[in-house]
Design an enzyme around this catalytic site. Structure first.
Site, short mmCIF file in Angstrom:
data_model
loop_
_atom_site.label_atom_id
_atom_site.label_comp_id
_atom_site.label_asym_id
_atom_site.label_seq_id
_atom_site.Cartn_x
_atom_site.Cartn_y
_atom_site.Cartn_z
N ASP A 66 0.86 -1.19 0.00
CA ASP A 66 0.00 0.00 0.00
C ASP A 66 0.89 1.23 0.00
O ASP A 66 2.10 1.14 0.22
CB ASP A 66 -0.97 0.00 1.19
CG ASP A 66 -0.28 -0.05 2.55
OD1 ASP A 66 0.95 0.21 2.64
OD2 ASP A 66 -0.96 -0.34 3.55
N ASP A 129 -9.28 -2.71 14.14
CA ASP A 129 -10.55 -2.68 13.38
C ASP A 129 -10.62 -3.81 12.35
O ASP A 129 -11.56 -3.87 11.56
CB ASP A 129 -10.71 -1.33 12.67
CG ASP A 129 -9.57 -1.05 11.70
OD1 ASP A 129 -8.57 -1.83 11.69
OD2 ASP A 129 -9.65 -0.07 10.94
N HIS A 131 -8.40 -4.26 9.90
CA HIS A 131 -7.82 -3.93 8.60
C HIS A 131 -6.45 -4.58 8.43
O HIS A 131 -5.76 -4.90 9.41
CB HIS A 131 -7.74 -2.41 8.40
CG HIS A 131 -6.49 -1.78 8.94
ND1 HIS A 131 -6.42 -1.16 10.17
CD2 HIS A 131 -5.25 -1.65 8.39
CE1 HIS A 131 -5.20 -0.69 10.36
NE2 HIS A 131 -4.47 -0.98 9.31
#
Lengths: 239, 239, 239, 239
Positions: A66, A129, A131
């Site tokens: 990313d 969360d 992710h």
């Protein structure tokens, strides 16, 4: 799914380094996608020592999965800058062996990796969360390949982006790019590691709960070759 | 995901047989899970010819991935009876090489397959509703391993079960067993094949649409080693 | 070592074609080194039918493993001319997928193959003298990589070379090139096939006798992934 | 052939341990054949620390590849006693995961390993005479599977056997057993390590010289997946 539980962060980091090294000792090109962030800090300390100036690792190629570009600053974005600092620079990895994903080339990321022979291993962290990579709840869905995520994707995305660039509003980008769930699942092996009590709940939820886009990492539990490396605190909610 | 499109049902069936044979010519145990039903009829005709009386295939082991027991009749259920008729009997497969899943042993199916070294390949058909194995919409969810599905799982399940046992109400079971999505995804390779215009829509939806429990087969698109074999009619809605 | 014995030349050829096809149905680059000569004639007839105009085989790359250049004629030598006639032309293989070894590039053959990811499979015939590729008794030894063999390598080499170019002395080369034993052994899988009574003795000698440079193919018996495909006549001396 | 050269014995031993660990972190049965002797002493020190009490290595199985039985003493022979002391006992390996080769079961060693799924890795040392396992010059030849070697196999074999049992003539056996060259070559991966100036000459000879029964380890150079781990002294004669 193989679960490895180690006593503490240091030992967990050593095992993660060993798993990567185990892939690297091969007489063929090896493609690794590796993670930035805080979890891998110790692991990279170990790896730098094992990898620096080792000609016999000239078969290994590295990919980031990313990138958050700075708005004004040119050169590497947040992820590659972090990887550079933690690993590529101290380990003196040759630039020919580093394959940056960025906002300009993200559309060809999946095709380039396939052309290079596919990822032998992708090393992931996980957020509280659920992710991994830039796949936050509400941003991508399971069928997505490498994607751009907009600042309006979720309610607090602008805040996240601001935080990622160190709180400097003038550098806050209005998007980032990430390999999507489907891209990640194409890797021959997935390794996910986590440390600390704050990850205990999501580890149980993601790998022993429902597979749902609400918990992005939950998809990884159906990969045929998944290894999870935890310290005791992160494993605290497992039976 | 590799997509193979052939001109017609016969050629599609020949390729499916070839893909299976390609796995079988190995000097080690090979574990195949194979499908019953109407799609594979021609493929088994080809396979029987290639496999019957071939001592060099004594390394190959076969598994079924779902079973619908008859209520009264003892012995094999619907799936194994069908596989027996289409393949095991005409190919004279030794019973030592056939590993039936049934209502009594389903709880150990995943562990037994792991113990045997895992599935090298699972061959699947697909229903117009997106089901594969016994994973119909509303019955299992992505995180399920081998499971029992009750007659009340969906509104029309009793009708389906009645139809599966040939309309004889006295033989209608009140449940069936199936390898779940997570079980199937553990296979080293997944091959799915389909024939005919009535499958064209679901093929597009399952493999180029969202990954959702509403279309069970949509999960398969994220497997790192998936091959889809179609005739032209089943591929008609693809670009 | 897996030994496959089929009833006759046609069935043996069909199995050989199937083994190659089995490697080809993959969603990644596949590198095959294939043999010219008379043994594969029927196999290529089958393969042409299965491979011609199949876009789904655009992942497959082909290599020859030896070459006898013509003295005057430019263009392909004896091996590539034969492969062209038997397979590449009738199957309409794109030239981008054909990687000729010749007298000019032989020194880089091993490095180029390694760079391309290695050979997934090499298909070999065997001579009654135990040769495979251009590894005839007295020409190469087990530790040789791709090599040039001189017309004086053995007593009758000039005659062999003359025969290979069809008896035209003006075209007889004074050398040929071949992948050596060590090159061949680097392949992930070796498949050797043979037909007819005249091969029965050498099959027994090469695969059940001593590993010696006097019988070049005898080295292949120690490869961890070797398949031998024979018709009954070629297998006649095996127990 | 991948060659790894490390600065000294300690670092060479660490890499050897890492290569083994790299194989072990898998979610499937892993079969390792490992070496006794002096070269691995430091490696086992490292391994014991990494392996002891690690439930996540319950997938790993261990094999010895040769054995010298004591003439009178019952129980383990020389090799297994040494492995026990160096590794199995301090690492507390469960006996269910240790598969001893001995003088009673050597005839089934190759079949048992094949039945268990084959060796994923065999770790070898090398003698100054080019031997590995019990394959000394003059004892076995390349085509041998697991074999018995008689006290008269070579001129000095009685002396060697006497030395192996610590000089106690009453315990000197008149034979030993060893996996043969062909057995070893069936492993999916071969790792050979060496330390010290006294190994420099044989390393060059075995891996860059002719493949000959006079230098048993020379055969290993043609294995498709060979890794050699050396310290600088052992690598001193390489370019």
């Amino acid at each position: 799914m193989k679960i490895i539980i180690e006593e503490n962060y240091e030992k967990m980091s050593r095992v993660a380094a060993n798993v990567l090294l185990g892939k690297m000792y091969q007489n063929k090109r090896v493609n690794l996608a590796i993670t930035a962030g805080s979890t891998p800090v110790k692991m990279y300390e170990y790896l730098v020592e094992d990898v620096k100036n080792k000609a016999y690792f000239d078969n290994v190629h590295y990919y980031n999965f990313d990138e958050i570009p700075f708005k004004k600053k040119t050169g590497y974005g947040v992820t590659m800058s972090n990887l550079n600092k933690l690993f590529f620079e101290p380990a003196e990895i040759d630039s020919d062996h580093i394959h940056p994903l960025d906002e300009k080339n993200y559309k060809t990321q999946d095709a380039r990796i396939a052309q290079d022979g596919g990822l032998d291993l992708i090393l992931l962290g996980i957020g509280a969360d659920g992710h991994y990579c830039g796949n936050l709840p509400g941003t991508t869905t399971f069928e997505n390949l490498t994607s751009v995520v907009d600042e309006n994707a979720t309610e607090n995305m602008k805040d996240i982006l601001l935080s990622e660039v160190g709180g400097d509003e003038s550098e806050r980008p209005d998007f980032y790019v990430t390999m999507g769930p489907k891209s990640v699942m194409q890797a021959k092996e997935i390794v996910l590691f986590a440390t600390g009590a704050k990850k205990a709940k999501i580890i149980k939820q993601a790998f022993f709960g429902p597979v749902t886009n609400d918990v992005p990492a939950s998809l990884l539990q159906v990969h045929p070759n998944l290894t999870i490396i935890l310290d005791k605190e992160a494993a605290a909610e497992l039976d």
